[in-house]
Design a protein around this motif. Structure first.
Motif, short mmCIF file in Angstrom:
data_model
loop_
_atom_site.label_atom_id
_atom_site.label_comp_id
_atom_site.label_asym_id
_atom_site.label_seq_id
_atom_site.Cartn_x
_atom_site.Cartn_y
_atom_site.Cartn_z
N VAL A 1 101.20 -32.81 31.18
CA VAL A 1 99.97 -32.80 31.98
C VAL A 1 99.45 -34.22 32.19
O VAL A 1 99.48 -35.05 31.28
CB VAL A 1 98.88 -31.96 31.28
N VAL A 2 99.02 -34.50 33.41
CA VAL A 2 98.24 -35.71 33.69
C VAL A 2 96.99 -35.24 34.44
O VAL A 2 97.11 -34.58 35.48
CB VAL A 2 99.02 -36.73 34.52
N ARG A 3 95.84 -35.55 33.92
CA ARG A 3 94.60 -35.10 34.52
C ARG A 3 94.12 -36.07 35.59
O ARG A 3 94.31 -37.27 35.49
CB ARG A 3 93.51 -34.94 33.46
N MET A 4 93.50 -35.51 36.60
CA MET A 4 92.90 -36.31 37.66
C MET A 4 91.69 -37.08 37.11
O MET A 4 90.91 -36.54 36.33
CB MET A 4 92.42 -35.38 38.79
N ALA A 5 91.58 -38.33 37.51
CA ALA A 5 90.46 -39.14 37.04
C ALA A 5 89.13 -38.57 37.53
O ALA A 5 89.05 -37.97 38.61
CB ALA A 5 90.61 -40.58 37.53
N GLU A 6 88.10 -38.76 36.73
CA GLU A 6 86.77 -38.31 37.12
C GLU A 6 86.23 -39.19 38.25
O GLU A 6 86.66 -40.32 38.45
CB GLU A 6 85.82 -38.37 35.93
N ALA A 7 85.27 -38.66 38.97
CA ALA A 7 84.69 -39.39 40.09
C ALA A 7 83.94 -40.62 39.59
O ALA A 7 83.48 -40.69 38.45
CB ALA A 7 83.74 -38.48 40.86
N LEU A 8 83.83 -41.60 40.48
CA LEU A 8 83.04 -42.80 40.15
C LEU A 8 81.58 -42.41 39.95
O LEU A 8 81.05 -41.54 40.65
CB LEU A 8 83.14 -43.82 41.29
N PRO A 9 80.90 -43.03 39.01
CA PRO A 9 79.48 -42.70 38.81
C PRO A 9 78.64 -43.17 39.99
O PRO A 9 79.00 -44.12 40.70
CB PRO A 9 79.12 -43.48 37.53
N ALA A 10 77.52 -42.51 40.19
CA ALA A 10 76.62 -42.90 41.28
C ALA A 10 76.06 -44.29 41.01
O ALA A 10 75.71 -44.62 39.88
CB ALA A 10 75.49 -41.89 41.40
N PRO A 11 75.98 -45.14 42.04
CA PRO A 11 75.43 -46.48 41.84
C PRO A 11 73.93 -46.44 41.58
O PRO A 11 73.25 -45.44 41.89
CB PRO A 11 75.73 -47.17 43.18
N GLN A 12 73.42 -47.50 41.01
CA GLN A 12 71.99 -47.60 40.73
C GLN A 12 71.22 -47.98 42.00
O GLN A 12 71.72 -48.75 42.83
CB GLN A 12 71.74 -48.66 39.65
N ASP A 13 70.01 -47.45 42.12
CA ASP A 13 69.15 -47.81 43.25
C ASP A 13 68.35 -49.06 42.86
O ASP A 13 67.31 -48.96 42.21
CB ASP A 13 68.21 -46.65 43.58
N GLN A 14 68.89 -50.21 43.23
CA GLN A 14 68.22 -51.46 42.90
C GLN A 14 68.28 -52.40 44.10
O GLN A 14 69.20 -52.31 44.92
CB GLN A 14 68.89 -52.11 41.69
#
Length: 552
Positions: free
Chosen positions: A18-31
């Protein structure tokens, strides 16, 4: 053995780590941005353009159904209204990352509120946004991993851009925790011949490096296989390879009853692959490719040339051409540009063609001229036929143009329930199980939130298929199946037991369906059909047919 269950695509089997799909990129910060609005605007537009170009390149490389999906994604990425939303946020001092993230999220909510085809496209926005964010951040876009060795890919679901270009020398099999038998992932996996299990919710517990057996025929994932079970997979793969090394035989049940095995094609260039895989003809040629990329309807001459290109490889064989099926998820400005609250129930298929009869007559003219110039056995059919009157209208018009065999698509319950009267006028019927399931279950076939309802195994759908099959037998008229259901090897046997005389599918599915039919007699097919009809739901019908099949 520890088995996880899902919906198998095809009858293949595979084993590997098994090779798992990478998780999604985290949401960027509102700055606030440290750059000027113009600089951020340049960053955002360059990233969006680069992603759109990459999607277009993938589309051209993928071909088939995947190409249409990816080209649609590329168009979404560069949608002017979406760009305006990004620019608006940049003007308020946001970073390109936040502007893209927030604009795509807002656009997604808007499309979800619209529903239907556009609502389903909302899910594609997540994949596009992730790719743009990765480009802005200078990191690899989330997607199919490349561990450097063959593997079994496990993911929540796959974006069309990923499924379309899976490296089949590395990806041994695919397991998704979400999705159903008519999801984009399932359709593309079936088209590419990938061993796949979809909707296996428990697969989220699988770990990287864990060896599994993926058995699409059984719809199971064995997460703790023994050495003997792994060796049995190797033997099964060798047997399949040996069986497929010879020339494919015509489709038939074990008692010799012939069942035509035909190909679903989207453009003439796909014909060679279908012939090489043993297609006995074409059960569904979609003519939309001629129209969807044009601002106006193609000329008779343009259409005739494409139809001749399609017909020539099938000398002496049946080729069923479906007339333009526009509307719903395939709107055309020159055919019907009126806004409809629910286009799936609006002016689509034959309804739209009758409203613009010149386009219908031009298509029939081109088909008649192509028929005269080739030696294939051309059949034509109208999409989305609902009434007996529509049937009589279309078949009379097709015969008027010299087309010998004219039939109708049975995609709504009304035409299925009146199939005997429909077939009194039509030369044949072809059941489109995708739409028939949609309209029977009141579940948009392109809407992921109701995907669990969109299953052609449901006994309500099977009863309607039986109505058409029995009407075909009484009238002596052929009844074909050209929806995704025909590509399911076990369901194919059930459909024959319900009266189908031919099955049409993606060419990659032909071998598995041919093998499944050859293992069952006519009596077996009817017994499996009765078992499925006696169930209360789709899952029960599938299990009942599988249990009945093991006793043959």
């Amino acid at each position: 053995m520890s088995a996880m269950r899902g919906v198998g695509i095809g009858q293949g089997v595979a084993t590997g780590p098994v090779v798992r799909m990478a998780e999604a990129l985290p949401a960027p910060q509102d700055q606030p941005s440290t750059l000027s609005a113009d600089e951020e605007r340049t960053r955002a537009r360059e990233a969006v353009s680069a992603v759109a170009a990459e999607l277009q390149q993938r589309a051209e490389a993928a071909g088939g159904a995947a190409q249409e999906v990816l080209e649609a994604q590329a168009m979404i990425a560069e949608d002017p209204s979406l760009q305006d939303e990004i620019d608006s946020r940049l003007g308020e001092g946001a970073t390109a990352e936040w502007a893209v993230h927030d604009a795509f999220a807002g656009f997604r909510a808007t499309l979800e509120a619209v529903g239907g085809y556009l609502g389903e496209r909302a899910a594609d926005l997540d994949d596009i946004a992730q790719r743009v964010l990765a480009r802005l951040q200078g990191v690899a876009a989330p997607g199919v991993p490349d561990p450097g060795h063959p593997f079994v890919l496990v993911a929540r679901d796959l974006a069309p851009a990923d499924t379309a270009l899976l490296n089949l020398e590395q990806v041994l099999a695919l397991i998704t925790t979400d999705g159903g038998p008519t999801s984009h992932t399932a359709i593309l996996a079936r088209e590419k011949g990938i061993v796949a299990i979809v909707g296996a919710g428990d697969a989220s517990a699988l770990a990287d490096g864990q060896t599994v057996i993926v058995d699409a025929a059984a719809g199971t994932v064995n997460d703790a296989p023994t050495a003997e079970e792994i060796a049995a997979v190797a033997d099964r793969l060798a047997a399949r390879a040996a069986e497929e090394s010879g020339p494919p035989a015509p489709g038939a049940l074990s008692d010799g009853t012939p069942i035509g095995l035909l190909a679903n094609l989207g453009k003439p260039a796909d014909a060679a692959d279908a012939v090489s895989r043993g297609a006995e003809g074409v059960g569904l040629f979609r003519t939309e490719f001629l129209f969807l990329s044009s601002a106006q309807a193609p000329t008779i001459e343009q259409q005739r040339a494409s139809y001749i290109e399609l017909l020539q490889p099938f000398e002496g064989k049946k080729v069923v051409v479906r007339l333009l099926d526009a509307g719903a998820d395939k709107p055309l400005a020159f055919l019907n540009d009126a806004h409809e609250e629910n286009p799936a129930l609006g002016l689509r298929g034959l309804r739209a063609l009758r409203a613009s009869e010149d386009i219908l007559r031009e298509q029939l003219t081109a088909l008649a001229e192509a028929d005269a110039a080739t030696s294939a056995d051309l059949w034509v059919m109208a999409p989305m036929v609902t009434t007996v009157e529509e049937t009589a209208y279309f078949t009379a018009l097709a015969h008027e143009y010299g087309l010998r065999t004219a039939g109708v698509m049975v995609e709504v319950p009304a035409s299925a329930l009146l199939a005997d009267r429909v077939l009194a006028h039509a030369d044949f019927a072809s059941i489109g199980t995708n739409d028939l399931t949609q309209y029977t279950m009141a579940a948009d076939r392109l809407l992921g939130s109701v995907a669990s309802f969109q299953d052609p195994w449901h006994p309500a759908v099977l009863r309607l298929v039986r109505e058409v099959g029995e009407a075909g037998a009484r009238t002596g008229k052929p009844v074909g199946i050209c929806g995704e259901a025909a590509a399911d090897p076990l369901l194919a046997v059930v459909l024959v037991g319900l009266g189908a005389t031919s099955l049409s599918m993606a060419p990659a599915a032909l071998a598995d369906v041919r093998r499944s039919l050859a293992a069952h007699s006519s009596d077996d097919a009817r017994r499996l059909a009765e078992a499925a009809l006696a169930a209360d739901d789709a899952a029960g019908a599938r299990e009942a047919a599988r249990a009945a099949s093991t006793t043959t």
